[in-house]
Write a protein that holds these residues in place. Sequence first.
Motif, PDB file in Angstrom:
ATOM      1  N   SER A   1       0.831  -1.205   0.000  1.00  0.00           N
ATOM      2  CA  SER A   1       0.000   0.000   0.000  1.00  0.00           C
ATOM      3  C   SER A   1       0.868   1.258   0.000  1.00  0.00           C
ATOM      4  N   THR A   2       1.834   1.319   0.927  1.00  0.00           N
ATOM      5  CA  THR A   2       2.718   2.488   1.057  1.00  0.00           C
ATOM      6  C   THR A   2       4.159   2.000   1.147  1.00  0.00           C
ATOM      7  N   PRO A   3       4.838   1.929  -0.002  1.00  0.00           N
ATOM      8  CA  PRO A   3       6.217   1.392  -0.017  1.00  0.00           C
ATOM      9  C   PRO A   3       7.186   2.162   0.876  1.00  0.00           C
ATOM     10  N   PHE A   4       6.907   3.453   1.123  1.00  0.00           N
ATOM     11  CA  PHE A   4       7.804   4.239   1.974  1.00  0.00           C
ATOM     12  C   PHE A   4       7.885   3.681   3.391  1.00  0.00           C
ATOM     13  N   PHE A   5       6.914   2.863   3.749  1.00  0.00           N
ATOM     14  CA  PHE A   5       6.900   2.254   5.087  1.00  0.00           C
ATOM     15  C   PHE A   5       8.154   1.418   5.332  1.00  0.00           C
ATOM     16  N   LEU A   6       8.722   0.874   4.257  1.00  0.00           N
ATOM     17  CA  LEU A   6       9.926   0.038   4.386  1.00  0.00           C
ATOM     18  C   LEU A   6      11.107   0.835   4.917  1.00  0.00           C
ATOM     19  N   THR A   7      11.116   2.159   4.666  1.00  0.00           N
ATOM     20  CA  THR A   7      12.245   2.978   5.127  1.00  0.00           C
ATOM     21  C   THR A   7      12.302   3.059   6.649  1.00  0.00           C
ATOM     22  N   ILE A   8      11.159   3.030   7.289  1.00  0.00           N
ATOM     23  CA  ILE A   8      11.109   3.087   8.749  1.00  0.00           C
ATOM     24  C   ILE A   8      11.121   1.685   9.352  1.00  0.00           C
ATOM     25  N   LEU A   9      10.731   0.692   8.565  1.00  0.00           N
ATOM     26  CA  LEU A   9      10.616  -0.677   9.070  1.00  0.00           C
ATOM     27  C   LEU A   9      11.974  -1.263   9.435  1.00  0.00           C
ATOM     28  N   LEU A  10      12.981  -1.025   8.579  1.00  0.00           N
ATOM     29  CA  LEU A  10      14.302  -1.630   8.802  1.00  0.00           C
ATOM     30  C   LEU A  10      14.942  -1.175  10.117  1.00  0.00           C
ATOM     31  N   PRO A  11      15.054   0.150  10.378  1.00  0.00           N
ATOM     32  CA  PRO A  11      15.623   0.557  11.677  1.00  0.00           C
ATOM     33  C   PRO A  11      14.776   0.097  12.862  1.00  0.00           C
ATOM     34  N   ALA A  12      13.444   0.127  12.662  1.00  0.00           N
ATOM     35  CA  ALA A  12      12.567  -0.338  13.750  1.00  0.00           C
ATOM     36  C   ALA A  12      12.810  -1.811  14.048  1.00  0.00           C
ATOM     37  N   PHE A  13      13.079  -2.587  13.010  1.00  0.00           N
ATOM     38  CA  PHE A  13      13.337  -4.014  13.183  1.00  0.00           C
ATOM     39  C   PHE A  13      14.601  -4.246  14.005  1.00  0.00           C
ATOM     40  N   PHE A  14      15.641  -3.433  13.745  1.00  0.00           N
ATOM     41  CA  PHE A  14      16.886  -3.577  14.516  1.00  0.00           C
ATOM     42  C   PHE A  14      16.675  -3.179  15.977  1.00  0.00           C
ATOM     43  N   VAL A  15      15.902  -2.114  16.198  1.00  0.00           N
ATOM     44  CA  VAL A  15      15.585  -1.712  17.575  1.00  0.00           C
ATOM     45  C   VAL A  15      14.808  -2.829  18.276  1.00  0.00           C
ATOM     46  N   TYR A  16      13.880  -3.410  17.539  1.00  0.00           N
ATOM     47  CA  TYR A  16      13.089  -4.524  18.076  1.00  0.00           C
ATOM     48  C   TYR A  16      13.989  -5.688  18.492  1.00  0.00           C
ATOM     49  N   LEU A  17      14.960  -6.032  17.659  1.00  0.00           N
ATOM     50  CA  LEU A  17      15.870  -7.137  17.972  1.00  0.00           C
ATOM     51  C   LEU A  17      16.689  -6.830  19.223  1.00  0.00           C
ATOM     52  N   ILE A  18      17.128  -5.575  19.359  1.00  0.00           N
ATOM     53  CA  ILE A  18      17.911  -5.187  20.532  1.00  0.00           C
ATOM     54  C   ILE A  18      17.071  -5.340  21.799  1.00  0.00           C
ATOM     55  N   ILE A  19      15.850  -4.802  21.750  1.00  0.00           N
ATOM     56  CA  ILE A  19      14.952  -4.918  22.918  1.00  0.00           C
ATOM     57  C   ILE A  19      14.694  -6.387  23.240  1.00  0.00           C
ATOM     58  N   GLN A  20      14.419  -7.158  22.185  1.00  0.00           N
ATOM     59  CA  GLN A  20      14.105  -8.577  22.368  1.00  0.00           C
ATOM     60  C   GLN A  20      15.273  -9.335  22.989  1.00  0.00           C
ATOM     61  N   ARG A  21      16.511  -9.058  22.543  1.00  0.00           N
ATOM     62  CA  ARG A  21      17.686  -9.744  23.070  1.00  0.00           C
ATOM     63  C   ARG A  21      17.935  -9.348  24.518  1.00  0.00           C
ATOM     64  N   PHE A  22      17.823  -8.038  24.799  1.00  0.00           N
ATOM     65  CA  PHE A  22      17.999  -7.576  26.177  1.00  0.00           C
ATOM     66  C   PHE A  22      17.014  -8.275  27.089  1.00  0.00           C
ATOM     67  N   PHE A  23      15.788  -8.306  26.657  1.00  0.00           N
ATOM     68  CA  PHE A  23      14.718  -8.821  27.500  1.00  0.00           C
ATOM     69  C   PHE A  23      14.803 -10.332  27.680  1.00  0.00           C
ATOM     70  N   VAL A  24      14.930 -11.053  26.582  1.00  0.00           N
ATOM     71  CA  VAL A  24      14.875 -12.520  26.645  1.00  0.00           C
ATOM     72  C   VAL A  24      16.014 -13.078  27.482  1.00  0.00           C
ATOM     73  N   ALA A  25      17.214 -12.449  27.384  1.00  0.00           N
ATOM     74  CA  ALA A  25      18.366 -12.938  28.165  1.00  0.00           C
ATOM     75  C   ALA A  25      18.069 -12.894  29.655  1.00  0.00           C
ATOM     76  N   SER A  26      17.550 -11.763  30.133  1.00  0.00           N
ATOM     77  CA  SER A  26      17.255 -11.638  31.569  1.00  0.00           C
ATOM     78  C   SER A  26      15.992 -12.394  31.943  1.00  0.00           C
ATOM     79  N   SER A  27      14.990 -12.391  31.056  1.00  0.00           N
ATOM     80  CA  SER A  27      13.727 -13.073  31.352  1.00  0.00           C
ATOM     81  C   SER A  27      13.950 -14.564  31.562  1.00  0.00           C
ATOM     82  N   SER A  28      14.767 -15.181  30.701  1.00  0.00           N
ATOM     83  CA  SER A  28      15.034 -16.617  30.826  1.00  0.00           C
ATOM     84  C   SER A  28      15.725 -16.927  32.141  1.00  0.00           C
ATOM     85  N   GLN A  29      16.674 -16.068  32.523  1.00  0.00           N
ATOM     86  CA  GLN A  29      17.388 -16.303  33.778  1.00  0.00           C
ATOM     87  C   GLN A  29      16.458 -16.154  34.973  1.00  0.00           C
ATOM     88  N   LEU A  30      15.621 -15.128  34.952  1.00  0.00           N
ATOM     89  CA  LEU A  30      14.685 -14.936  36.060  1.00  0.00           C
ATOM     90  C   LEU A  30      13.707 -16.097  36.146  1.00  0.00           C
TER      91      LEU A  30
END
Length: 1509
Positions: free
Chosen positions: A1085-1114
């Motif tokens: 629908s809006t191809p420009f969305f891909l420009t914001i999707l890529l950096p958001a995806f990397f931020v998402y991975l960082i949050i996910q890695r930070f969280f899952v590492a501590s969550s599993s240990q807890l």
Amino acid sequence: MPVKVCSSPLWNSSLFLSNDPDFSDCFRKTVLVWIPCFVLFFYSPISVYLSFNNSKRNETNLKCKRNLYLAKMTIGFMLIGIELVNLVIEIIDSRNSTLIYLADFLKPTILIISYAYSIWLMNFYHKNERKFSVLLTTFWTILTICFGINLRSNILSYDIMVTTKQSIFFWLLIGSLILIISNWFLSLFSEFEKNLNSKIYPESNSSLLSWLTFSWISKLIYIGYKKSITENHVWELDDENRTKDLGEELEAEWKQSFDKKRSKNFQPFKTLFKKTKIHDEFEMDPNVQDTEKKPSLGLCLLKIHLKNILSVIILFLTRDLLDVSGPIILDGLITFVSDERYSKIVGLFFCLLIFLRLIAMTFCFQHSFYYAFLAGVRTRSALMHLIYKKSLRLSTESRRKATTGEILNLMQVNTQIFIELSQYGHQVLTAPIKIIASTILLWNYIGPAVFAGLAAMAILVPLNSLFTNQYFKAESEKLKFNDSKMKILNEVLNGIKVIKFYGWEISFQNMINKIRNNELKVLKKASLIFSFLNFTIGFTAFMITFVSLLTYIYIDEKNLLTPNVAYVTLSLLNTIRIPIFLFGPAITNFLKTLVSLRRIQNFLVLDEIETDQISYKENKENAVVFANTSFSWEKSSQELVLKKLFFINNNNRCIDVEIGIEVVFRGINCSIPRQKLVAVVGKVGCGKSSFLSSILGEMYKTKGYLNIDGTISYVAQQAWIQNASVRENIIFGNQLDYKFYNRIIQGCALQTDLDILVAGDKTEIGEKGINLSGGQKQRISVARAIYNNADIYLFDDPLSAVDAHVGRHIFENVMGPNGILKNKTRILVTNSINFLPEVDLIFLFENGQIVENGGYNELMKLNGHFTRFINNSFVNETEKENEEKNDTIIQKEENEELVYEQFDVKEDKEFFEKSKNEKIIEIEKRESGNLKAKTIYEYFKASSLLITFLFLLGYTLLNVFYALSNFWLSEWTNANIEESGDKMDKGFRIMVYGLLGFAQYIFAFTAEMISVIMIMNSSRNFHQNMLQSIIHSTMQFFESTPIGRILNRFSKDVINLEYIIPVSFKDLVYCIFDLITTVVVISISTPFFLTILLPAFFVYLIIQRFFVASSSQLKRLDATTRSPIYSHFGETLNGISSIKAYKAESRFINLIEKKINENNSFFYPSSASNRWCSIQIEFLANILILFACIFGVLAKGSISPGLIGLSITFALNISLNLTYGVKSAADLESNLTSVERINEYCNTPQEADWENKNYKPDEKWPQSGEIKFVDYSVKYREDLDFALKKINCHIRPSEKVGIVGRTGAGKSSLSLALFRLLETREGEILIDGMKTKRMGLHDLRQKLTIIPQDPVLFSGTLRMNLDPFEQSSDEQLWNALEKAHLKNFVENLDKKLLFECSEGGENLSVGQRQLICLARALLRNSKILLLDEATAAIDHNTDDLIQETIRTAFSQCTVITIAHRLNTILDSDRIMVLDKGRIVEFDTPVNLLSNKCGLFYSMAKTANISSAK
């Protein structure tokens, strides 16, 4: 004078068409003022209620920031001043005006009232020590936005301001806005903080922003990402979360409720549920229902957690209100795209509204979850505390109703359900409200067609309800099977040593597997129902949409499916879909909670020990006085005529005719003088131990009087040992007195044992004393009693478990006339008559009555019952003691006194401090870091890789058809707004849409069915492998692993495997595929969305890695700290009599509180980290949605409204999918730790194979029973010294060999080695010429027989306990019982051989249990019999008969007897004397007694046995 409301219309009709859109003056003076004030007044009553007495546990360490408080109050008064000026100006101006506008007066008046009310709230919150107010911050925030809009309008019209009044208002508005922003900023900070302490929960000192975003947990999450989280990284719990406070609060409410209901007939949930076992036991007689008054535990919990529950409901309702408003904003946005006249600033305004709405929803949603979790975990902690305290107060009768396994299940499973309820329980209330609100809005878009959708819902939702009810029933049924399985498993683990001795592993494994198979059948049924439920819920949502659209296009020819109608309808139906989807599981959880509540409630109303039946008046002469006292194990009630008979002797039943119940004692009249030693004697089952139980208050007094003056120490017949160090077991929570402690060690003959132990008295004892001999356990139990320094000592035949010479030593140095306790009152139950001449008073029991009492000589002169008892007993006394013996004894006593005198306390303390703490119980293994790929592979391998692939394929096709159906809808709606109209027939359009939807749910149904196969495969494989591994584990594993830890694997971890992991996996797959579909649709629908999707995806991975590492240990730490709770609880249940006798209940309650708090210290951060992650992810998702909307707005004119509507509709799902995706990923990874933990126990140290086909003896082996030890050496562990060293001996066929030796000499090690519970390190053992170490273990063990020192019985029939493999006929069973002198007893039982033995054989005396073990041995008819002091708990008369049975029944067998009482082996062919793991003497009794320099001779002299006769 004319009066009007406003000087302009309320709504500016050209608002959206202007390049500089602006609200009307009337709108700004009314609506923009009323909105923040309405929020303040609407939510303030709830906020005030929630804050009232908020600090009931006055926080003395709170520090007040008074300057902050004063600053906020000052600003409030300044704002009132400004509005007063505004009001005065308006009043003055109105005098010269020809027209009055009410809005001009209402605005300052309402603001003055609101500011004054906000000042009152600030003061109220301050007094109640509220750190900050979310309500006031929200008020200032909305007010800032509204005043900002007002200021913008004033700036736009500044050029046309012509009057002084307008200029003054303008500058007053700027001043108000500055003050409002200042107060908003100050409201973000806390007015109170706790004194700085690194262990204080950071939430306590967090600012409002930190609290809102859960940033206070960030530090811990970062630590978990960088390294492993440990106990040092988490914080102490706040007062309101500590188990003690929570438990006491619930207990007080429960007692108050119980008192209120005492006079009413209250029976909750009477007809709704089937009965559980605890319920059945409580309601043995239907009439009991009419007389027992039960309070409602649910109401008690509701009262306590009402504030939290209200907070949750308000937050969820607010969130749902905002959610329902979303489609309205979407309608405006689609209208904006469709109408070329609207300026882009209008579209951007709608984008901003969507974003602000999503942010508010995020905060409401996450904090509602957090509050719900707090209520859930606090409820769990309080209930665990209450159950534990109740278990300490249960009467003996009640303990038979609620077995250890069932009570553990209450702690493990039934309390945990409140955590699950806290997640979705609110849907029971909020879901209907949300559905009604959405339906009302749907009416505005599709009119009467909404009723078609509701009709489809009315038809299909009952189907969901049917599946829900069926699922609930299946869950209840499975819970019963799980109870039975855990009960048997608990008994198997408690009796694992005996099971291995007898080679019964397969029998008990089959027994568990039989129950497990039934459980799996119910699990399959429940999983299928749950899958049908999931399918029908999703299909219902589709059918509602389909039927609604179908009806809409056909109900009126003018109805066209435009983008506005289609996507707003879809959006509203989506808001309905989630409540419909969650309503079923929420109802199921709610019903499961009611079942758990009922089970816990029925447990809590079980009878307790009646503390008022014993008086504790001062009596200077007698410590204990019985006056015409009768006692029973059963409470006086007509229901008890159904009970089984437990105490029968010589065909006589002890039944009280007056009250119609069985009594153990009747008409007891006796007094126990102070500072005297009293012996209690009698035959097996006559009531000796019960006599002590009556003094302990564990029996029901049916009549008479009992007075006790003094504190009590108690030594049980079967020693109760804690999983703690030797020292901790002895001092038992008291302060350490080194000199007294050492004197006790010497008196109990423990010094030699401490010298042998690696770390001395700091050596940890395994669970139930598994790494100690029976004698060592009993001597530690005696030492504990002495150290307690009580006034009255109750000894339940403790000397029967120790060697004869050790027994003599303990009697002389502890209990006797010159012992440590010589100035104390001592009551000694004994079967050893050698000590009777030295006691002050003797009570002889027969059939629950004292038939004779008096001194030894006095009773012997009577020539009555006591004389006959003595004459019938085995007596081997020396008529005179030779001078050498006297010299030896005297010298020994002098030496011991010298030791006491010369013992230096300082040196003793240094010895203690130098001792190394040797741990027997291994610390529970805990994986660190991220979950290993191997674990994930193991799970899917157990589920079947092919089945997993098919499941993923099903979800892939489901989403393909989902996307196609939406693209088809988009194309259809676009066609309807074109000038030429839709060229396709609407019937064809709706048919294709329907077919695509049906195809979608066909694959959904297929995937659900495949998931059932995955669940069954993984559950069956993991449970079977773990059970097989545990049953096949070495004894060293059981010695180093608490039973609670193993049970936790079979309960909580298996539940995770069967329920939590599959649901998390399905949710994760659903979210991933839905996100992929969403990204594809928006990108098209809006191809420009891909420009914001890529950096958001990397931020998402960082949050996910930070969280899952501590969550599993807890999560891992939560799991590992949960096991000690259940281990401690199980240990407590096994030692309740001792705990109560020592008045140690409060200390043990403190221990369980500490363990629960330790578990919660990881559980709370685990939940908070989940909320932290969700906040971050949702905020990221909200930004993505904002940009998707902005790109749609900016693309206006280049793409169709239908595609824009599709794009934004899908974009609105990003937040939900990202949040649930991360949550599901975290839940999956965290709960896959259960797979790690189960896998760990699938790979325990294993024994040798049960069968070796390459070295298998024939069926008749062993034929002669010849045993040879050839250079045999063995050790318990690699790091320990040899327990047996170079043993060389030859035991001839049918020879009777006695084995003696001091404690630690290696007697028990020899028996373990013979049965290969200890594996050979060096040398060989040969039986009839065959090497035992090459045989299969069952080939060896099932051909040998042992009667262990501690009799072990299992819950089940008497027949099952005698013959688990069902290989013997009834005739053989009765023959064995007759030889064991149990035939008369069993014949008088109601069910004979089918008599139900309770858990551990608690409804039989210890002596009777030992006789059953003898009968069990007789049935096996082995050529080799090993007796480990098997008759220690039996009176001498019965012992004499048993010894005769052994001599005759096993005359052709090789009999090896490990003896503590030397007289039991004097008729042996040869006697083996062990010392420090070596054979020092091995000869006939005559030869050994003739060797006056030998070790056996010295032991015989100590035991008053001489060869001189």
